[in-house]
Design a protein around this motif. Structure first.
Motif: not given
Ligand code: BGC
Length: 440
Positions: A49-50, A61, A64, A75, A78, A400, A402, A406
């Motif tokens: 995911h990052q 997703w 967020e 994200s 990413a 990313f 969390w 960033y």
């Protein structure tokens, strides 16, 4: 948001050249070279995911992109690693590493309940084979915090069916992918929820609840629980189900390939007692106890260390005055790695794999000094007989982070946010030199 990493996520000088040179001179002059065992794994880590981008079927997703959200920013793309994964593997190979830790994304492999994607399994097979082609042992995490949106919509880890759902996914993924893996990690830092539960301030407790409720409204669920950030009241149930999921997932992976080493990775501070009647041991029991018990039946324990925590009789003591702090507000303290590793092994008896260790900083010279200093301590622990199978640095690339988006930089390589171009930082050469020598 004024909260450090530990509150959200965690257990929560000298130039690099000078530190490295000092280490080399010391070992050359006084003692045998501070070498690591033959076959020691040297790696860097990422999580799907990052780095992958556009993980649109995942629970994270969704959270967020609702209001309110705890995430500083979504994200989005990413690091575009879904496309650029060969470039990432090249970075690891070019450093002379022999391991790469990454995660396969449940939400891509099973985007709807029971709907498995042969194409995405092929994709991850290509990544695994790409590691092997570059001399990298693939250390594969089956779930690194994110989960399918449908899983969260059914109550996430609070759902009594969660362990079976996770085991079904592990079964399908392992049957397709296990043959060429080097090691498997079922869950990443599942004990994070107990740590988060301890330190989440009241306004954040409400925000997690409101964020989940907003996500539920967006997808027609009255019981949406994201898999990463727990609502405080759910923590005991979620922990019980995650331990059951680890065991069921491990059994499914072992059924697919009995000789594949399987473990779980835990977030572990170097917990230190200060003064009389320190609460340190009680905190260790609370944060790690049930997981260390479960890990006794595993092939290895993944230790993920970023800091130390000092405990007096009342609770956690703030960093000493004047201490250098990392980008998340915790003290920069290289000996914490060896401290956490020693405890993890003593408490379980199983071999340790350092599956994460790193530093959030915008000043790469700090990272370049931090790595050899921490590894000198780790090497001492190994020399004393603690079985450590390898060291995997977090992270191969800036990514990313969390809820922090960033804004935090853990990478050995930077990533241009517009072009996704990766550029090595000086610390990458520091770790590469250690890995090539197999010695600090
Ligand atoms: C996690 C990573 C995270 C890192 C730095 C660990 O908690 O496994 O996903 O980026 O620490 O905070």
């Amino acid at each position: 948001m004024g909260l450090d990493r530990r509150e959200f996520l965690g257990a929560a000088g000298a130039s690099a050249a000078a530190v490295a040179a000092a280490a080399v001179t010391d070992s050359a002059a006084a003692q045998p070279a501070a070498t690591f065992p033959t076959g020691f794994l040297w790696g860097a880590a990422t999580a799907a995911h990052q780095i992958e981008g556009n993980n649109v079927s995942s629970d994270l997703w969704l959270v967020e992109n609702v209001k309110p959200t705890m995430f500083r920013e979504p994200s989005g793309d990413a690091c575009n690693s879904l496309a650029l994964w060969p470039t990432d593997l090249d970075l690891a190979r070019d450093m002379g590493l022999n391991a790469y830790r990454f995660s396969i994304e449940w939400a891509r492999i099973e985007p709807e309940p029971g709907l498995f994607s042969p194409a995405m399994l092929d994709h991850y097979q290509a990544v695994i084979d790409g590691c092997r082609a570059r001399g990298l042992k693939p250390v594969v995490t089956f779930s690194h915090f994110s989960a399918p949106r449908w899983f969260a919509a059914r109550g996430g880890w609070t759902n009594p069916e969660a362990p079976d759902l996770f085991a079904r996914y592990c079964d399908r993924a392992a049957r397709r992918l296990a043959a060429n893996m080097g090691a498997a990690v079922t869950l990443n830092e599942p004990n994070m929820i107990t740590v988060v539960g301890e330190v989440l301030p009241p306004q954040m407790i409400g925000l997690v609840r409101d964020m989940n409720a907003a996500a539920g409204r967006a997808c027609g669920s009255t019981n949406f629980k994201n898999a990463m950030l727990p609502e405080v009241a759910d923590i005991p149930t979620a922990q019980t189900h995650m331990i059951a999921a680890h065991k069921a997932g491990r059994a499914a992976i072992k059924a697919a390939r009995g000789d594949l080493p399987v473990g779980v990775s835990l977030t572990m501070s170097d917990d230190q007692a200060v003064g009389e009647n320190s609460v340190r041991d009680a905190k260790r029991a609370q944060f790690y106890g049930p997981w260390l018990e479960a890990a006794k039946a595993d092939d290895f324990l993944g230790v993920q260390n970023y800091a130390r925590a000092q405990w007096n009789d009342k609770g956690q003591v703030p960093p000493p005055k004047g201490a250098k702090l990392n980008g998340m507000g915790a003290e920069i303290y290289p000996p914490s790695l060896a401290g956490a590793v020693r405890y993890a092994h003593a408490a379980t008896g199983v071999p340790i794999l350092v599956t994460e260790h790193g530093l959030s900083t915008g000043d790469d010279a700090q990272r370049a000094a931090f790595i050899p200093a921490a590894l000198a301590g780790l090497q001492k622990a190994v020399a004393e007989g603690v079985p450590v199978q390898g060291y995997i640095h977090w992270s191969l690339i800036d990514n990313f982070e969390w809820v922090f988006g960033y804004s935090q930089h853990f990478g050995l390589h930077s990533v241009d946010r517009a072009t996704f171009k990766r550029t090595a930082k000086p610390s990458a050469a520091v770790l590469a030199a250690i890995a090539r020598r197999n010695a600090v």
